[in-house]
Design an enzyme around this catalytic site. Sequence first.
Site: not given
Ligand code: ACO
Length: 336
Positions: A130, A263, A293
């Site tokens: 990314c 990004h 993304n």
């Molecule tokens: N639908 C419903 N629930 C979900 C989903 C979904 N699609 N995905 C995860 N959950 C649940 C999890 O199981 C977890 O449940 P639990 O609390 O019972 O265990 C809960 O939601 C929270 O999960 P987290 O992973 O802690 O959620 P978070 O708030 O961190 O959001 C996300 C996840 C959106 C992926 C976030 O961490 C994020 O944006 N990370 C950065 C991504 C990024 O910037 N990538 C950039 C580069 S990409 C590249 O280089 C290819």
Amino acid sequence: MTAFLPPADRQGPRYARITGTGSHLPPQRLTNAALVAQLAERDIETSDAWIVERTGIRARHFAAPGVVCSDLALEAARAALDAAGRTSADLDLIIVATSTPDMIFPSTACILQRKLGVHGCPAFDVQAVCAGFVYALTVADAMIRTGSARCALVIGAEVFSRILDFEDRTTCVLFGDGAGAVILEASDIPGILASELRADGRHADILCTPGTVAGGKVSGDPTLKMDGPAVFKLAVNVLEDAARNVLAKAGKSESDIDFLIPHQANIRIMQSTAKKLKLGADKLVVTVDEHGNTSAASIPLALDVAVRDGRIQRGHRLLLEGVGGGFTWGAVLLEY
Ligand code: ACO
């Protein structure tokens, strides 16, 4: 292709400047509701509310079967060439940032060169996930300022839908396909003012697609894996650092930024970066809601959207920031 012309003073031009932008999204638009319904058929539970609240994503585009990365890149390239008043014959450098190339080799840039109907100029891919577009733009800037190129096509293009695991709700709702392109030309009018590229391979495992090809078969897992919270934490910190470093290099401050184009991975990361730089919501270009993304394509796609809707005007100062697998990150400060 334009013949290679060393600059008259042999010092190289002062700047590399964007003279045109373009982008392309595959026609199939999938809303959260449509994706949620498709995932429900596989017993994967998610919801529009979760996706919007945690990421800001409302829809993404997926390429049709058979459409490859260079097809999306070609459409974006044509639009950027038109906007710059150039033709493919003017290009003397092609760089494609992608992690979802058409094939292992040749590079997507070489395949794109053929589709553009030209040959001879250097063409290569940059793989920094990314952060790929800011890496590619920085390489092209350096080549232009040293006189190795005068008219470059720099593209971010991805078909991330091909490497998603649709059994993994934590990743498959996040990504989309698309391409964005710029024409970057030698100029004495200010263009790219400063850039900064970084990587930290110690974090290679938190965001990866660990499969490869060996012995005539796919070896390992060819789908995207991400430790979302770990990526989130790192991204927020490194993006602020990169922004401050690049501003310092250019002798500018936060108040000199007209638009921040980060990004487009997660609205919360983007808003947090804007807040740290004391930039209001009107200065943050957001397309993650409609594109998801799109990895290396996300920054040039967002740039093109804001240029075409008239927000970004000539002379505006833009801060582009990428962050992704590797771990890689970087920033480019430029005058449009
Ligand atoms: N639908 C419903 N629930 C979900 C989903 C979904 N699609 N995905 C995860 N959950 C649940 C999890 O199981 C977890 O449940 P639990 O609390 O019972 O265990 C809960 O939601 C929270 O999960 P987290 O992973 O802690 O959620 P978070 O708030 O961190 O959001 C996300 C996840 C959106 C992926 C976030 O961490 C994020 O944006 N990370 C950065 C991504 C990024 O910037 N990538 C950039 C580069 S990409 C590249 O280089 C290819």
